[in-house]
Motif scaffolding. Structure first.
Motif, PDB file in Angstrom:
ATOM      1  N   ARG A 134       0.823  -1.218   0.000  1.00 54.20           N
ATOM      2  CA  ARG A 134       0.000   0.000   0.000  1.00 54.20           C
ATOM      3  C   ARG A 134       0.853   1.262   0.000  1.00 54.20           C
ATOM      4  NH1 ARG A 134      -4.820  -1.796   4.237  1.00 54.20           N
ATOM      5  NH2 ARG A 134      -5.506  -3.624   3.063  1.00 54.20           N
ATOM      6  N   ARG A 135       2.000   1.159  -0.593  1.00 55.35           N
ATOM      7  CA  ARG A 135       2.868   2.310  -0.791  1.00 55.35           C
ATOM      8  C   ARG A 135       2.875   2.688  -2.270  1.00 55.35           C
ATOM      9  NH1 ARG A 135       8.521   0.274   1.872  1.00 55.35           N
ATOM     10  NH2 ARG A 135       7.953   0.162   4.094  1.00 55.35           N
ATOM     11  N   GLY A 136       3.394   3.856  -2.556  1.00 58.17           N
ATOM     12  CA  GLY A 136       3.610   4.245  -3.940  1.00 58.17           C
ATOM     13  C   GLY A 136       2.583   5.219  -4.462  1.00 58.17           C
ATOM     14  N   GLU A 137       2.845   5.692  -5.682  1.00 58.02           N
ATOM     15  CA  GLU A 137       2.056   6.795  -6.225  1.00 58.02           C
ATOM     16  C   GLU A 137       0.621   6.412  -6.531  1.00 58.02           C
ATOM     17  OE1 GLU A 137       4.131   8.156  -9.653  1.00 58.02           O
ATOM     18  OE2 GLU A 137       4.072   6.236 -10.700  1.00 58.02           O
ATOM     19  N   LEU A 138       0.344   5.137  -6.804  1.00 57.39           N
ATOM     20  CA  LEU A 138      -1.042   4.737  -7.056  1.00 57.39           C
ATOM     21  C   LEU A 138      -1.876   4.875  -5.784  1.00 57.39           C
ATOM     22  CD1 LEU A 138      -3.195   3.585  -8.919  1.00 57.39           C
ATOM     23  CD2 LEU A 138      -2.367   1.291  -8.363  1.00 57.39           C
ATOM     24  N   PHE A 139      -1.355   4.400  -4.649  1.00 58.82           N
ATOM     25  CA  PHE A 139      -2.075   4.549  -3.392  1.00 58.82           C
ATOM     26  C   PHE A 139      -2.118   6.008  -2.949  1.00 58.82           C
ATOM     27  CE2 PHE A 139      -1.314   0.008  -3.275  1.00 58.82           C
ATOM     28  CZ  PHE A 139      -2.513  -0.457  -2.762  1.00 58.82           C
ATOM     29  N   ASP A 140      -1.040   6.739  -3.202  1.00 55.90           N
ATOM     30  CA  ASP A 140      -1.036   8.165  -2.858  1.00 55.90           C
ATOM     31  C   ASP A 140      -2.113   8.920  -3.630  1.00 55.90           C
ATOM     32  OD1 ASP A 140       1.081   7.720  -1.169  1.00 55.90           O
ATOM     33  OD2 ASP A 140       2.609   8.444  -2.561  1.00 55.90           O
ATOM     34  N   PHE A 141      -2.326   8.543  -4.880  1.00 57.83           N
ATOM     35  CA  PHE A 141      -3.331   9.209  -5.716  1.00 57.83           C
ATOM     36  C   PHE A 141      -4.723   9.035  -5.123  1.00 57.83           C
ATOM     37  CE2 PHE A 141      -6.525   8.906  -9.084  1.00 57.83           C
ATOM     38  CZ  PHE A 141      -6.349  10.117  -9.742  1.00 57.83           C
ATOM     39  N   PHE A 142      -5.064   7.816  -4.723  1.00 60.78           N
ATOM     40  CA  PHE A 142      -6.416   7.569  -4.220  1.00 60.78           C
ATOM     41  C   PHE A 142      -6.591   8.055  -2.782  1.00 60.78           C
ATOM     42  CE2 PHE A 142      -6.379   4.533  -7.780  1.00 60.78           C
ATOM     43  CZ  PHE A 142      -7.545   4.947  -8.408  1.00 60.78           C
ATOM     44  N   ALA A 143      -5.481   8.290  -2.074  1.00 54.03           N
ATOM     45  CA  ALA A 143      -5.581   8.822  -0.716  1.00 54.03           C
ATOM     46  C   ALA A 143      -5.524  10.340  -0.678  1.00 54.03           C
ATOM     47  CB  ALA A 143      -4.452   8.250   0.139  1.00 54.03           C
ATOM     48  N   ALA A 144      -5.404  10.969  -1.843  1.00 57.60           N
ATOM     49  CA  ALA A 144      -5.189  12.415  -1.887  1.00 57.60           C
ATOM     50  C   ALA A 144      -6.379  13.209  -1.363  1.00 57.60           C
ATOM     51  CB  ALA A 144      -4.853  12.850  -3.306  1.00 57.60           C
ATOM     52  N   ASP A 145      -7.579  12.621  -1.363  1.00 55.60           N
ATOM     53  CA  ASP A 145      -8.742  13.368  -0.870  1.00 55.60           C
ATOM     54  C   ASP A 145      -8.715  13.525   0.647  1.00 55.60           C
ATOM     55  OD1 ASP A 145      -9.401  10.846   0.034  1.00 55.60           O
ATOM     56  OD2 ASP A 145     -11.268  10.691  -1.080  1.00 55.60           O
ATOM     57  N   GLY A 146      -7.864  12.740   1.315  1.00 54.70           N
ATOM     58  CA  GLY A 146      -7.699  12.897   2.759  1.00 54.70           C
ATOM     59  C   GLY A 146      -8.838  12.389   3.603  1.00 54.70           C
ATOM     60  N   GLY A 147      -9.801  11.694   3.007  1.00 48.22           N
ATOM     61  CA  GLY A 147     -10.952  11.221   3.770  1.00 48.22           C
ATOM     62  C   GLY A 147     -10.729   9.853   4.380  1.00 48.22           C
ATOM     63  N   LEU A 148     -11.650   9.453   5.264  1.00 46.86           N
ATOM     64  CA  LEU A 148     -11.593   8.122   5.851  1.00 46.86           C
ATOM     65  C   LEU A 148     -11.936   7.075   4.798  1.00 46.86           C
ATOM     66  CD1 LEU A 148     -13.352   8.706   9.287  1.00 46.86           C
ATOM     67  CD2 LEU A 148     -10.894   8.445   8.855  1.00 46.86           C
ATOM     68  N   PRO A 149     -11.400   5.852   4.932  1.00 48.96           N
ATOM     69  CA  PRO A 149     -11.648   4.817   3.928  1.00 48.96           C
ATOM     70  C   PRO A 149     -13.036   4.192   4.010  1.00 48.96           C
ATOM     71  CG  PRO A 149     -10.242   3.979   5.673  1.00 48.96           C
ATOM     72  CD  PRO A 149     -10.422   5.440   5.947  1.00 48.96           C
ATOM     73  N   GLY A 150     -13.865   4.571   4.970  1.00 46.29           N
ATOM     74  CA  GLY A 150     -15.213   4.030   5.093  1.00 46.29           C
ATOM     75  C   GLY A 150     -16.077   4.991   5.877  1.00 46.29           C
ATOM     76  N   ASP A 151     -17.127   4.474   6.504  1.00 45.59           N
ATOM     77  CA  ASP A 151     -17.978   5.323   7.329  1.00 45.59           C
ATOM     78  C   ASP A 151     -17.323   5.658   8.662  1.00 45.59           C
ATOM     79  OD1 ASP A 151     -19.989   5.309   5.442  1.00 45.59           O
ATOM     80  OD2 ASP A 151     -20.995   3.567   6.311  1.00 45.59           O
ATOM     81  N   GLY A 152     -16.521   4.730   9.171  1.00 45.20           N
ATOM     82  CA  GLY A 152     -15.939   4.952  10.481  1.00 45.20           C
ATOM     83  C   GLY A 152     -14.594   4.281  10.633  1.00 45.20           C
ATOM     84  N   LEU A 153     -13.827   4.779  11.576  1.00 46.74           N
ATOM     85  CA  LEU A 153     -12.510   4.238  11.918  1.00 46.74           C
ATOM     86  C   LEU A 153     -12.443   4.169  13.444  1.00 46.74           C
ATOM     87  CD1 LEU A 153      -9.498   3.493  11.392  1.00 46.74           C
ATOM     88  CD2 LEU A 153      -9.042   5.957  11.286  1.00 46.74           C
ATOM     89  N   THR A 154     -12.256   2.970  13.979  1.00 47.40           N
ATOM     90  CA  THR A 154     -12.145   2.768  15.425  1.00 47.40           C
ATOM     91  C   THR A 154     -10.698   2.437  15.758  1.00 47.40           C
ATOM     92  OG1 THR A 154     -14.426   1.984  15.636  1.00 47.40           O
ATOM     93  CG2 THR A 154     -12.893   1.363  17.375  1.00 47.40           C
ATOM     94  N   LEU A 155     -10.133   3.141  16.733  1.00 51.36           N
ATOM     95  CA  LEU A 155      -8.735   2.964  17.116  1.00 51.36           C
ATOM     96  C   LEU A 155      -8.640   2.429  18.531  1.00 51.36           C
ATOM     97  CD1 LEU A 155      -7.231   6.353  15.829  1.00 51.36           C
ATOM     98  CD2 LEU A 155      -7.555   4.210  14.564  1.00 51.36           C
ATOM     99  N   VAL A 156      -7.641   1.586  18.755  1.00 50.18           N
ATOM    100  CA  VAL A 156      -7.292   1.122  20.102  1.00 50.18           C
ATOM    101  C   VAL A 156      -5.849   1.540  20.354  1.00 50.18           C
ATOM    102  CG1 VAL A 156      -7.030  -0.859  21.633  1.00 50.18           C
ATOM    103  CG2 VAL A 156      -8.867  -0.842  19.930  1.00 50.18           C
ATOM    104  N   GLU A 157      -5.630   2.233  21.481  1.00 53.40           N
ATOM    105  CA  GLU A 157      -4.300   2.747  21.783  1.00 53.40           C
ATOM    106  C   GLU A 157      -3.836   2.269  23.160  1.00 53.40           C
ATOM    107  OE1 GLU A 157      -4.361   6.979  19.376  1.00 53.40           O
ATOM    108  OE2 GLU A 157      -5.294   6.879  21.374  1.00 53.40           O
ATOM    109  N   ALA A 158      -2.532   2.096  23.298  1.00 53.12           N
ATOM    110  CA  ALA A 158      -1.901   1.785  24.581  1.00 53.12           C
ATOM    111  C   ALA A 158      -0.808   2.814  24.805  1.00 53.12           C
ATOM    112  CB  ALA A 158      -1.311   0.373  24.574  1.00 53.12           C
ATOM    113  N   ASP A 159      -0.932   3.577  25.882  1.00 50.29           N
ATOM    114  CA  ASP A 159       0.042   4.639  26.183  1.00 50.29           C
ATOM    115  C   ASP A 159       0.216   5.596  24.999  1.00 50.29           C
ATOM    116  OD1 ASP A 159       0.530   3.548  28.722  1.00 50.29           O
ATOM    117  OD2 ASP A 159       1.997   2.148  27.880  1.00 50.29           O
TER     118      ASP A 159
END
Length: 397
Positions: free
Chosen positions: A182-207
């Motif tokens: 998921r590196r490279g200019e093809l993935f960068d092109f589709f990520a350029a809009d800066g939006g989330l990849p779906g309706d939601g993103l849930t994160l789990v963090e430790a410290d």
């Protein structure tokens, strides 16, 4: 149509015709996404034209990289292959794939994967079935109940968290085989809009450090047929995986079905009641080497693997791969060098694909007629080619 076709890279002037050809082939909606009729970095579109100049076929080389035991290997992943109905069965796809493979080799690609709508034409061109992307349905209420951990924080993600999500994805996948970087200019092109990849993103963090995430789409309604589609759920600790599954289980009252693609043997899959899962969809994927020497030297190899074996490879579609080779593996690296003379092991390129991807052992490849050996010679010597373990994909393309 004439028996000959002319294959070349498509230009911007060809993209409307390519869209229409693909729309009819795959039954797409009439409204065309902007990227289908625009120049996109990181991919090469090929077209086949008849003598009148009409576009009768198209194929796309996606310039992905794939992880193979810790090293990124340049790939020519194939998508969007379509042939006009009047031109089918006349060698159009074969001509396009020939051009695509040659172009991919010239730019440095080592391997190739694709999802076929029908496998036979790709087998004829050297690809072989190597795995399945499985989508399963799990009863949300069957997910294990979990008391939230006081040592972990759960929160909704934002676009600012996507770099950390990409880093965690890489931590999970880079030591596996076949997964896209998921590196490279093809993935960068589709990520350029800066939006989330779906309706939601849930994160789990430790410290304050990301240890797990899930991207999901809510779907419609809240009745018995409501589905929560989890595009991806990955974690780097068992505790984080339990926390994620606990959050997903909280949807049971409004989304009775959880739909996801499990990653074999990962932390999240070990928390899921997969014994009760029901298959929703399965997408066969195929693999082949673009350049066998490059495919061997570019990838990582298990540090414990050591040995050497000679074999003759036949690749009628990509003749630069044919010949007698010596595979030598040691110290986490390998090399494929040409040697003179004959070899007791004679391998078809489709057999090479199966072994390289860890999809079969040499004796099974021999039983399939893709590996031949002299009497008294043990074909298992070629298991050395598959010591990296089975490949898997999480991305559909």
């Amino acid at each position: 149509m004439p028996a000959t076709v002319h294959v070349r890279e498509l230009t911007a002037d060809d993209l409307d015709a390519a869209w229409e050809l693909g729309r009819f082939a795959f039954g797409s909606e009439p409204q065309r996404p902007a990227h289908h009729t625009a120049t996109v970095p990181g991919l090469t579109r090929y077209g086949a034209f008849d003598d009148s100049g009409r576009l009768v076929g198209k194929a796309v080389d996606l310039r992905h990289d794939q992880w193979w035991s810790g090293r990124a290997v340049s790939a020519a992943d194939v998508a969007g292959v379509a042939v006009a109905p009047e031109a089918r069965g006349r060698g159009v796809a074969r001509a396009m794939l020939t051009a695509l493979l040659r172009g991919a080799r010239e730019r440095g690609a080592a391997v190739s994967a694709l999802y076929p709508t029908v496998a036979a034409p790709y087998r004829a061109c050297g690809w072989e079935a190597a795995g399945v992307l499985r989508t399963v349905n799990v009863a949300t209420a069957a997910l294990p109940r979990h008391q939230p951990s006081p040592d972990l924080a759960v929160r909704a993600g934002t676009p600012a968290d996507l770099p950390a999500v990409a880093d965690l994805y890489e931590r999970v996948t880079r030591h596996r085989n076949g997964m896209l970087t998921r590196r490279g200019e093809l993935f960068d092109f589709f990520a350029a809009d800066g939006g989330l990849p779906g309706d939601g993103l849930t994160l789990v963090e430790a410290d304050g450090k990301l240890v797990g995430y899930a991207t999901w789409q809510r779907g419609r309604g809240y009745g018995a047929d409501s589905v929560l589609t989890v595009d991806e759920a990955l974690a780097v600790t068992a505790d984080a995986a339990r926390e994620l599954v606990g959050v997903l289980g909280s949807w049971a009252s409004v989304a009775p079905t959880l739909r996801l693609c499990p990653l074999d043997g990962d932390a999240v899959s070990r928390q899921l009641p997969l014994e009760s899962a029901r298959e929703h969809e399965r997408d066969l994927w195929m693999h082949r080497p673009v350049d066998v020497a490059r495919a061997v030297t570019a990838r990582g190899w298990p540090a414990h693997a050591r040995g050497a074996v000679d074999f003759h490879l036949t690749d009628t579609f990509a003749d630069w791969n044919s010949g007698t080779w010596r595979l030598a593996v040691a110290d986490g690296a390998a090399e494929l060098t040409r040697v003179g003379g004959e070899a007791d092991l004679r391998l078809d390129v489709r057999g090479f694909a199966l072994l390289y991807a860890g999809a079969a052992q040499a004796r099974s490849v021999a039983q399939a007629g893709l590996l031949h050996h002299s009497p008294g010679v043990d074909p298992a010597a070629l298991d050395l080619l598959g010591v990296g373990g089975p490949a898997q994909l999480l991305d559909y393309f």
